[in-house]
Write an enzyme that holds these catalytic residues in place. Structure first.
Site, mmCIF file in Angstrom:
data_model
loop_
_atom_site.group_PDB
_atom_site.id
_atom_site.type_symbol
_atom_site.label_atom_id
_atom_site.label_comp_id
_atom_site.label_asym_id
_atom_site.label_seq_id
_atom_site.Cartn_x
_atom_site.Cartn_y
_atom_site.Cartn_z
ATOM 1 N N LEU A 59 -40.841 -38.532 106.378
ATOM 2 C CA LEU A 59 -41.454 -37.606 105.420
ATOM 3 C C LEU A 59 -40.396 -37.124 104.425
ATOM 4 O O LEU A 59 -39.203 -37.381 104.607
ATOM 5 C CB LEU A 59 -42.043 -36.415 106.191
ATOM 6 C CG LEU A 59 -43.190 -36.771 107.141
ATOM 7 C CD1 LEU A 59 -43.562 -35.570 107.997
ATOM 8 C CD2 LEU A 59 -44.393 -37.281 106.370
ATOM 9 N N LYS A 63 -32.940 -39.962 107.770
ATOM 10 C CA LYS A 63 -31.838 -39.098 107.329
ATOM 11 C C LYS A 63 -32.257 -38.362 106.053
ATOM 12 O O LYS A 63 -33.000 -38.944 105.249
ATOM 13 C CB LYS A 63 -30.555 -39.899 107.124
ATOM 14 C CG LYS A 63 -30.712 -41.124 106.205
ATOM 15 C CD LYS A 63 -30.518 -40.791 104.779
ATOM 16 C CE LYS A 63 -30.983 -41.860 103.854
ATOM 17 N NZ LYS A 63 -31.293 -41.377 102.526
HETATM 18 N N1 LIG Z 1 -32.697 -45.145 106.159
HETATM 19 C C1 LIG Z 1 -32.843 -45.628 104.929
HETATM 20 O O1 LIG Z 1 -32.329 -46.680 104.593
HETATM 21 C C2 LIG Z 1 -33.655 -44.870 103.958
HETATM 22 C C3 LIG Z 1 -34.144 -43.630 104.299
HETATM 23 N N2 LIG Z 1 -34.922 -42.926 103.457
HETATM 24 C C4 LIG Z 1 -35.447 -41.626 103.891
HETATM 25 O O2 LIG Z 1 -36.814 -41.798 104.254
HETATM 26 C C5 LIG Z 1 -37.575 -40.658 103.893
HETATM 27 C C6 LIG Z 1 -38.736 -41.097 103.054
HETATM 28 O O3 LIG Z 1 -38.268 -41.629 101.821
HETATM 29 P P1 LIG Z 1 -39.266 -42.467 100.877
HETATM 30 O O4 LIG Z 1 -39.826 -43.616 101.620
HETATM 31 O O5 LIG Z 1 -38.537 -42.697 99.625
HETATM 32 O O6 LIG Z 1 -40.410 -41.352 100.646
HETATM 33 P P2 LIG Z 1 -41.799 -41.421 99.892
HETATM 34 O O7 LIG Z 1 -41.773 -40.344 98.859
HETATM 35 O O8 LIG Z 1 -42.150 -42.814 99.495
HETATM 36 O O9 LIG Z 1 -42.805 -41.041 101.047
HETATM 37 C C7 LIG Z 1 -42.850 -39.812 101.696
HETATM 38 C C8 LIG Z 1 -44.234 -39.693 102.324
HETATM 39 O O10 LIG Z 1 -44.364 -38.412 102.912
HETATM 40 C C9 LIG Z 1 -45.715 -38.029 102.899
HETATM 41 N N3 LIG Z 1 -45.783 -36.625 102.470
HETATM 42 C C10 LIG Z 1 -46.167 -35.574 103.249
HETATM 43 N N4 LIG Z 1 -46.119 -34.429 102.595
HETATM 44 C C11 LIG Z 1 -45.694 -34.738 101.351
HETATM 45 C C12 LIG Z 1 -45.459 -33.949 100.189
HETATM 46 N N5 LIG Z 1 -45.623 -32.619 100.183
HETATM 47 N N6 LIG Z 1 -45.035 -34.568 99.086
HETATM 48 C C13 LIG Z 1 -44.821 -35.899 99.070
HETATM 49 N N7 LIG Z 1 -45.039 -36.707 100.142
HETATM 50 C C14 LIG Z 1 -45.474 -36.117 101.267
HETATM 51 C C15 LIG Z 1 -46.479 -38.980 101.993
HETATM 52 O O11 LIG Z 1 -47.220 -39.839 102.835
HETATM 53 P P3 LIG Z 1 -48.818 -39.779 103.020
HETATM 54 O O12 LIG Z 1 -49.374 -39.557 101.645
HETATM 55 O O13 LIG Z 1 -49.133 -41.102 103.575
HETATM 56 O O14 LIG Z 1 -49.120 -38.655 103.960
HETATM 57 C C16 LIG Z 1 -45.379 -39.777 101.316
HETATM 58 O O15 LIG Z 1 -45.765 -41.109 101.087
HETATM 59 C C17 LIG Z 1 -36.597 -39.693 103.217
HETATM 60 O O16 LIG Z 1 -36.197 -38.746 104.156
HETATM 61 C C18 LIG Z 1 -35.421 -40.576 102.817
HETATM 62 O O17 LIG Z 1 -34.210 -39.860 102.844
HETATM 63 C C19 LIG Z 1 -35.312 -43.474 102.285
HETATM 64 C C20 LIG Z 1 -34.857 -44.713 101.886
HETATM 65 C C21 LIG Z 1 -33.962 -45.477 102.682
HETATM 66 O O1 LIG Z 2 -29.924 -44.047 102.651
HETATM 67 C C1 LIG Z 2 -30.146 -45.025 102.026
HETATM 68 O O2 LIG Z 2 -29.713 -46.201 102.488
HETATM 69 C C2 LIG Z 2 -30.282 -47.404 102.111
HETATM 70 C C3 LIG Z 2 -30.674 -47.366 100.670
HETATM 71 O O3 LIG Z 2 -31.358 -48.539 100.333
HETATM 72 C C4 LIG Z 2 -31.519 -46.166 100.359
HETATM 73 O O4 LIG Z 2 -31.840 -46.134 99.013
HETATM 74 C C5 LIG Z 2 -30.811 -44.908 100.729
HETATM 75 O O5 LIG Z 2 -31.702 -43.809 100.653
#
Ligand SMILES: NC(=O)C1=CN([C@@H]2O[C@H](COP(=O)(O)OP(=O)(O)OC[C@H]3O[C@@H](n4cnc5c(N)ncnc54)[C@H](OP(=O)(O)O)[C@@H]3O)[C@@H](O)[C@H]2O)C=CC1
Ligand SMILES: O=C1OC[C@@H](O)[C@H](O)[C@H]1O
Length: 138
Positions: free
Chosen positions: A71, A94
């Site tokens: 989230l 994270k």
């Molecule tokens: N480990 C990694 O490599 C990565 C980690 N991340 C982490 O993953 C998490 C998600 O990132 P990302 O995929 O970009 O997120 P998104 O913005 O694409 O998705 C977040 C989801 O949260 C839900 N949601 C619930 N409440 C809210 C709100 N108030 N506003 C917006 N969305 C809400 C929605 O799902 P719905 O509508 O289905 O309920 C939304 O699709 C973050 O914490 C980010 O730091 C991101 C990229 C890479």
């Molecule tokens: O934390 C991360 O690691 C992988 C990347 O692709 C992503 O953008 C970033 O949020």
């Protein structure tokens, strides 16, 4: 067997779900979204058996033993706490929390409910950090 429930249709699930599906130790049981249409669409795409129109509903599913929380960052701690209080292990994207006090709360709730709460801190495994560690050691 890890039986996963996924909280939301976040973009990162497009990368996370296919990896889980390759794991012999994991099954993806359900996905929840604030919109049942979105949940059903993601479920159909990946052959996930159950779709829920709220995160709360997913946490009542007794088949699920571990929850993935991708989230927005400010919601991580709240939903990790709720997952743990539902007796489920939890992998949180994270950063696991945005306040130190929430990290302490997560530690307490994990111990009270005898579950693991872990952070998906991708950078620990990144080659650049291995290179830094290797350089420091040498
Ligand atoms: N480990 C990694 O490599 C990565 C980690 N991340 C982490 O993953 C998490 C998600 O990132 P990302 O995929 O970009 O997120 P998104 O913005 O694409 O998705 C977040 C989801 O949260 C839900 N949601 C619930 N409440 C809210 C709100 N108030 N506003 C917006 N969305 C809400 C929605 O799902 P719905 O509508 O289905 O309920 C939304 O699709 C973050 O914490 C980010 O730091 C991101 C990229 C890479
Ligand atoms: O934390 C991360 O690691 C992988 C990347 O692709 C992503 O953008 C970033 O949020």
């Amino acid at each position: 067997m890890l039986k996963w429930g996924i909280l939301s249709s976040a973009n990162i699930t497009k990368r996370f779900i296919p990896r889980l599906l390759k794991s012999p130790r994991s099954q993806v049981i359900a996905i929840a979204s604030r919109s049942i249409e979105k949940a059903e669409s993601v479920a159909k795409e990946w052959n996930i058996p159950k779709a829920y129109g709220s995160y709360e509903e997913l946490l009542t599913d007794s088949e699920i033993n571990v929850v993935y929380v991708p989230l927005p960052n400010v919601l991580h701690a709240e939903w990790a706490v709720r997952a743990a209080e539902s007796g489920k292990h939890c992998m949180v994207e994270k950063p696991i929390a945005t306040k130190v006090s929430d990290v302490h709360k997560l530690q307490t709730v994990a111990m009270e409910n005898n579950v693991l709460i872990v952070e998906g801190f991708v950078h620990l495994c990144h080659p650049q950090f291995k290179a830094i560690r290797d350089t420091i050691k040498s």
